[in-house]
Design a protein around this motif. Structure first.
Motif, mmCIF file in Angstrom:
data_model
loop_
_atom_site.group_PDB
_atom_site.id
_atom_site.type_symbol
_atom_site.label_atom_id
_atom_site.label_comp_id
_atom_site.label_asym_id
_atom_site.label_seq_id
_atom_site.Cartn_x
_atom_site.Cartn_y
_atom_site.Cartn_z
ATOM 1 N N GLN A 376 0.817 -1.214 0.000
ATOM 2 C CA GLN A 376 0.000 0.000 0.000
ATOM 3 C C GLN A 376 0.851 1.265 0.000
ATOM 4 O O GLN A 376 0.319 2.371 -0.112
ATOM 5 C CB GLN A 376 -0.923 0.004 1.226
ATOM 6 C CG GLN A 376 -2.008 -1.054 1.173
ATOM 7 C CD GLN A 376 -2.851 -1.101 2.424
ATOM 8 O OE1 GLN A 376 -2.465 -0.553 3.473
ATOM 9 N NE2 GLN A 376 -4.017 -1.730 2.336
ATOM 10 N N ASN A 377 2.166 1.105 0.085
ATOM 11 C CA ASN A 377 3.091 2.235 0.166
ATOM 12 C C ASN A 377 3.612 2.563 -1.242
ATOM 13 O O ASN A 377 4.525 1.911 -1.748
ATOM 14 C CB ASN A 377 4.257 1.891 1.104
ATOM 15 C CG ASN A 377 5.128 3.088 1.407
ATOM 16 O OD1 ASN A 377 5.176 4.053 0.647
ATOM 17 N ND2 ASN A 377 5.838 3.030 2.531
ATOM 18 N N GLN A 378 3.025 3.578 -1.875
ATOM 19 C CA GLN A 378 3.415 3.927 -3.236
ATOM 20 C C GLN A 378 4.851 4.404 -3.304
ATOM 21 O O GLN A 378 5.549 4.179 -4.300
ATOM 22 C CB GLN A 378 2.484 5.005 -3.794
ATOM 23 C CG GLN A 378 2.694 5.300 -5.261
ATOM 24 C CD GLN A 378 2.492 4.089 -6.158
ATOM 25 O OE1 GLN A 378 1.498 3.370 -6.015
ATOM 26 N NE2 GLN A 378 3.417 3.839 -7.080
ATOM 27 N N ILE A 381 6.976 1.382 -3.738
ATOM 28 C CA ILE A 381 6.890 0.835 -5.101
ATOM 29 C C ILE A 381 7.707 1.686 -6.069
ATOM 30 O O ILE A 381 8.424 1.160 -6.928
ATOM 31 C CB ILE A 381 5.415 0.751 -5.539
ATOM 32 C CG1 ILE A 381 4.646 -0.228 -4.639
ATOM 33 C CG2 ILE A 381 5.296 0.319 -7.001
ATOM 34 C CD1 ILE A 381 3.159 -0.279 -4.895
ATOM 35 N N ASP A 382 7.611 3.023 -5.922
ATOM 36 C CA ASP A 382 8.399 3.911 -6.789
ATOM 37 C C ASP A 382 9.885 3.707 -6.572
ATOM 38 O O ASP A 382 10.684 3.726 -7.530
ATOM 39 C CB ASP A 382 8.017 5.367 -6.520
ATOM 40 C CG ASP A 382 6.601 5.694 -6.976
ATOM 41 O OD1 ASP A 382 6.058 4.934 -7.801
ATOM 42 O OD2 ASP A 382 6.047 6.698 -6.508
ATOM 43 N N THR A 399 4.322 -3.533 -10.041
ATOM 44 C CA THR A 399 3.165 -3.735 -9.173
ATOM 45 C C THR A 399 3.578 -4.622 -8.004
ATOM 46 O O THR A 399 4.520 -5.414 -8.114
ATOM 47 C CB THR A 399 1.993 -4.404 -9.914
ATOM 48 O OG1 THR A 399 2.427 -5.661 -10.438
ATOM 49 C CG2 THR A 399 1.479 -3.525 -11.032
#
Length: 682
Positions: A376-378, A381-382, A399
């Motif tokens: 849930q931590n964008q 992911i980035d 993803t």
């Protein structure tokens, strides 16, 4: 009049008298007379168990059917409903009503059921606002539908036909569509198909207004309407279009069926159709259903039900233009307004553009403290994508997935892992032979470079851990992460060919075809191999019989996926350890499935069930968990799966249409548009 024989004789004389009039049934009074007398006779000897009349009412006056009220079941979707009517939500028009009756009464159907809209059954169709809009074929009365046909088990009076590729229509000469049209004289009862020189098929006519109406209703460009119909036939009728793609049907959707004919299809077949018509008040799918009813109940029909002369067949490509009647939206309702077909303008030269799209896919398994919070931590992911960009020298799409689901007492995930899925997409324009149009293109070299660097990371995951730690620090994300493993690269190539027509400054795409090849792993010829994993939770947290688990999982996969005796499946299990109190035994089941000489359709269907986030995955997980639990004697939930790697995928076969493997849901115009677009790009 107390004599039954006298009553029947009176009815027969009245019918003969009315049928001999010219034109036939010129007033509603003659219709009522014919219906009233014969229905009284039928009502004396039959009840709903033998004969039932199903009427789809909105706000229509159904007094015309009062003489056989004891046989009548009315479903109403309007505000002015008949006494005793069963109220339904206003969705799906008459198609929804008929299917609702079949599904709800599947186990208690009458011996013979007549399905009809509630409008008085007058002859022909002159438009929605005209009193003559009952869709009856000349020479046929409503009572003809009440008489069972033991030899065929169905009764249709086919009045129209449509050539699917062009949507040109042909009307039966005894179906009246304007006051000026003179019907042939004669008192014989018409049959399912034209059988005389006077009762024949007219030539096909172009109907541009119909194409425009359906295009708007379905949310599709006119040029893909035929594909939408083909897909509907394949998905919902589970058969191909009739020979020549000419569909013959009864305008107004009126027909009668025996109990045995309806039950020749399983209840699930009708339930699926009902769902397709339940999403909208006036769905696009209902107009296709009006064309499809005959074939729903005669699935073995491959030729057209009625024979056609070569002249009629030839007119599917030439002929005059017909306009829709005022307000005419029932099937292909039309008037007799006819003009010469316009001379087409010279077609502009097509422009063919071929694009080679190469996708290199892989995944990395990461050890983290809180899997759900991580995905849930964008920012995380980035940062992962940035780390990969540094390793691969190209930015991927990333993803995050949680492959396990281990919860503490508060419902939070305990320590575990996440799967980071990533794809590098490389596009370049190519010529007919597949070579780059631009000689300086570096696409092939970039693909090789990415594949090589993923292989290096797979052999030494710590290099990606180092890059990720640096990226997290730079992004100020406080998280301890270890890259446990990196999967081998899976490479797919798609050549997308678009034929474009250029007119002035506009460009319209007229066709799209896709050819796909996949290079994944070395497998024997004739073998399709799928590798993936499924996460299961066993409510018994002391369960440790891995031998039984693996053999039961293999049997469950064989059953749920419908594997054959020649196919093989091997499962290995890994218990997921927990740093806290374990509420369930969580296992990762890694599988290797090998299909022998499977068709493309079979392999694609199995792959779809095993593909994460696919429409079929949820049902598969439920079925697999249930089957596994039954074999183990435990409560088992299959919580997630990883998308499988595939090797040796069979080549897709084509039959002239684009793709018929898309699991489209055509309940509404948006879904239908999405389905067709998906089929055209797969």
């Amino acid at each position: 009049f107390g004599s039954r024989a006298y009553l029947d004789l009176f009815c027969l004389q009245s019918l003969v008298s009315s049928l001999n009039m010219a034109p036939v049934h010129t007033t509603a009074g003659w219709v009522a007379l014919g219906l009233g007398c014969l229905s009284t006779s039928v009502a004396h000897s039959a009840g709903k168990k033998e004969v039932e009349v199903v009427l789809a009412q909105y706000n229509e006056d159904i007094a015309w059917s009062d003489s056989f009220a004891n046989l009548r079941t009315v479903y109403c979707k309007g505000t002015d409903c008949a006494d005793g009517a069963i109220r339904l939500p206003n969705v799906g028009r008459e198609g929804h009503t008929f299917l609702k009756h079949i599904v709800d009464r599947y186990d208690s159907l009458a011996d013979w059921t007549v399905f009809s809209q509630a409008e008085a059954p007058t002859e022909g169709y002159f438009g929605a606002g005209h009193e003559r809009r009952g869709h009856m074929l000349g020479g046929v009365t409503f009572m003809d539908y009440l008489k069972p046909s033991p030899d065929t088990g169905m009764k249709f009076y086919l009045t129209s036909q449509v050539h699917v590729p062009t949507l040109r229509h042909s009307l039966r000469s005894t179906f009246q569509v304007s006051p000026d049209q003179v019907l042939p004289s004669g008192s014989e009862i018409r049959g399912t198909c034209p059988a005389t020189a006077a009762d024949r098929w007219n030539s096909f006519e172009d109907m541009p207004e119909l194409r425009k109406f359906l295009s708007s209703k379905c949310g599709l460009e006119e040029w893909v309407l035929a594909d939408a119909i083909r897909m509907f036939w394949d998905e919902y009728l589970e058969t191909e279009l009739p020979a020549g793609e000419i569909v013959q049907y009864a305008q107004g959707a009126r027909f009668a069926l025996s109990q045995e004919t309806i039950r020749a299809r399983p209840k699930a077949f009708y339930t699926k159709l009902l769902e397709a018509l339940s999403a909208d008040t006036d769905p696009c799918a209902n107009y296709i259903m009006e064309w499809a009813w005959y074939y729903v109940f005669a699935p073995a029909v491959q030729a057209t039900p009625c024979k056609l002369s070569q002249d009629i067949i030839d007119s599917t490509q030439t002929g005059s233009v017909r306009s829709l009647a005022d307000g005419g939206v029932s099937g292909v309702t039309s008037t007799s307004t006819t003009t010469a077909a316009p001379t087409p303008a010279p077609a502009p030269a097509p422009v063919i553009v071929r694009t080679k799209v190469t996708k290199v896919k892989s995944s990395a398994s990461l050890e983290v403290e809180d899997p759900v919070a991580t995905c849930q931590n964008q920012a995380f992911i980035d940062a992962f994508c940035s780390a990969l960009e540094g390793v691969l020298d190209v930015r991927p799409d990333c993803t995050c997935e949680v492959p396990t689901r281990r919860l503490d007492a508060s419902g939070r995930s305990l320590a575990g892992s996440v799967d980071m899925l990533y794809t590098v997409t490389i596009e370049e324009e190519v010529d007919e032979s597949g070579e780059p149009v631009d000689s300086s293109s570096t696409g092939a070299a970039l693909v090789t470079s990415v594949q090589t660097k993923i292989a290096a990371a797979a052999s030494q995951p710590s290099t990606l851990t180092t890059a990720l730690t640096a990226a997290l620090s730079e992004a100020a994300v406080e998280m301890t992460v270890t890259v446990a493993s990196v999967a081998a690269a899976e490479t797919t190539e798609e050549t997308v060919t678009m034929t474009q027509t250029v007119t002035s400054s506009t460009m319209t795409m007229t066709s799209t075809t896709v050819t796909e090849t996949t290079t994944e792993m070395d497998v024997p010829e004739g073998t399709t191999r799928l590798l993936g994993s499924i996460t299961v939770e066993i409510a018994n947290d002391t369960f440790d019989n891995t031998e039984s688990l693996e053999s039961s999982a293999e049997a469950s996969l064989t059953s749920v996926l419908g594997l054959t005796d020649s196919d093989t499946v091997e499962v290995t299990s890994t218990l997921q350890e927990s740093s806290g109190r374990r509420l369930a035994a969580v296992y990762i089941l890694s599988y290797v499935i090998e299909l022998q000489d499977a068709s493309y359709e079979t392999a694609a269907a199995i792959k779809a069930k095993l593909t994460a986030d696919s429409s079929a995955a949820s049902t598969f997980l439920d079925d697999f968990g249930s089957a596994l639990g039954d074999l183990l004697g435990e409560t088992v939930a299959a919580s997630s799966l990883t998308t499988p790697r595939v090797g040796g995928m069979p080549e897709e076969t084509t039959d002239g249409s684009e793709s018929n493997s898309c699991n489209a849901q055509l309940g509404g115009a948006i879904a239908l548009a999405a389905s067709v677009c998906l089929a055209l790009i797969q």
